[in-house]
Write a protein that holds these residues in place. Sequence first.
Motif, short mmCIF file in Angstrom:
data_model
loop_
_atom_site.label_atom_id
_atom_site.label_comp_id
_atom_site.label_asym_id
_atom_site.label_seq_id
_atom_site.Cartn_x
_atom_site.Cartn_y
_atom_site.Cartn_z
N VAL A 198 0.83 -1.20 0.00
CA VAL A 198 0.00 0.00 0.00
C VAL A 198 0.87 1.26 0.00
O VAL A 198 0.65 2.19 -0.80
N GLY A 199 1.86 1.30 0.89
CA GLY A 199 2.72 2.48 0.98
C GLY A 199 3.54 2.69 -0.27
O GLY A 199 3.70 3.83 -0.74
N ALA A 200 4.08 1.61 -0.84
CA ALA A 200 4.92 1.73 -2.04
C ALA A 200 4.08 2.17 -3.24
O ALA A 200 4.50 3.05 -4.01
N ALA A 201 2.91 1.58 -3.42
CA ALA A 201 2.05 1.96 -4.55
C ALA A 201 1.64 3.43 -4.44
O ALA A 201 1.71 4.18 -5.44
N ALA A 202 1.24 3.84 -3.26
CA ALA A 202 0.84 5.25 -3.08
C ALA A 202 2.04 6.18 -3.26
O ALA A 202 1.92 7.26 -3.85
N GLY A 203 3.21 5.77 -2.78
CA GLY A 203 4.40 6.61 -2.91
C GLY A 203 4.85 6.76 -4.34
O GLY A 203 5.20 7.87 -4.78
N VAL A 204 4.86 5.67 -5.10
CA VAL A 204 5.28 5.74 -6.51
C VAL A 204 4.30 6.58 -7.33
O VAL A 204 4.71 7.47 -8.10
N LEU A 205 3.01 6.32 -7.17
CA LEU A 205 2.00 7.06 -7.93
C LEU A 205 2.04 8.55 -7.60
O LEU A 205 2.06 9.40 -8.50
N SER A 206 2.06 8.87 -6.31
CA SER A 206 2.11 10.28 -5.90
C SER A 206 3.40 10.94 -6.35
O SER A 206 3.40 12.11 -6.75
#
Length: 279
Positions: A95-103
């Motif tokens: 969750v954190g990695a996906a949100a971090g990459v997208l943002s």
Amino acid sequence: MSADVKEVEDAPQVVPIERSFWGRYGARISVWAARVVLVAVVLLVWQWAADRWFDVIFTSRPSEIWDRLVEWQQDGILWSNTWVTIQEIIYGFAVGAAAGVLSGFVLASATLLYRVLDPFVMALYSIPKVALAPLFIVWFGIGMHMKVLLAAATVFFLVFLNTVAGVREVDRGLIDAVRLMGGGRWHVTLKVVLPASMTGVLTGLKVAIPYALIGAVIGELVASNRGLGYLINDAAAQFDTAGVFATLVVLSVIAAVLNLLVGLLDRRLSRWKPLEARR
């Protein structure tokens, strides 16, 4: 003789180099052998020095730690609690990695928006994540959701900042070259920005792995009735030093396996780089 034949003859010839098994894998084998020897020496010195140089009550022994691991494995305590923590780490990291990459990609591409939000992002990043645990408990209780979100919050900022750095360091000359050849925004993103920024993304993922583990375990230490953090609390409450060290060993193994998986992903996505840059 035609010009085409002459060009073929003048072209540099690629001669495959046949290397022995040791020539190809010798350095890697030497490194792993040195690591095994180092660990063995540390364990032997620790085992011998216990109750000679320091009080075994505070440091335990490798043999006692192994006995505790075997005991917990036979009772089913080890695997049930380890699986809970692994789920929290994986979900939180994902969750954190996906949100971090997208943002990171979105904000790094919108320069003005990033400049507006940058101080607020850094302010949130500066908050110790352990301070969020009581708030997350109030919002989500002491179940798995709280640990997953705490791990995700810890991972997000590390992946986000590294992704932004990777995107902003893309060579502008490459972007201009693609645009001159008629490429649109989508071509620039797929052909230039995404591959060139992958180093920053993978760096963020590597750095974030132990922090996903830290976030999950901190949540378990603050409030939990299962997981490896709970085992640490329970063992410490009984002054069971061997139990604490046994749990730390399991956490170290989990972190090593996760780092290995990201390393494999890094090598697969970095095939376009020179060999020296992949090491």
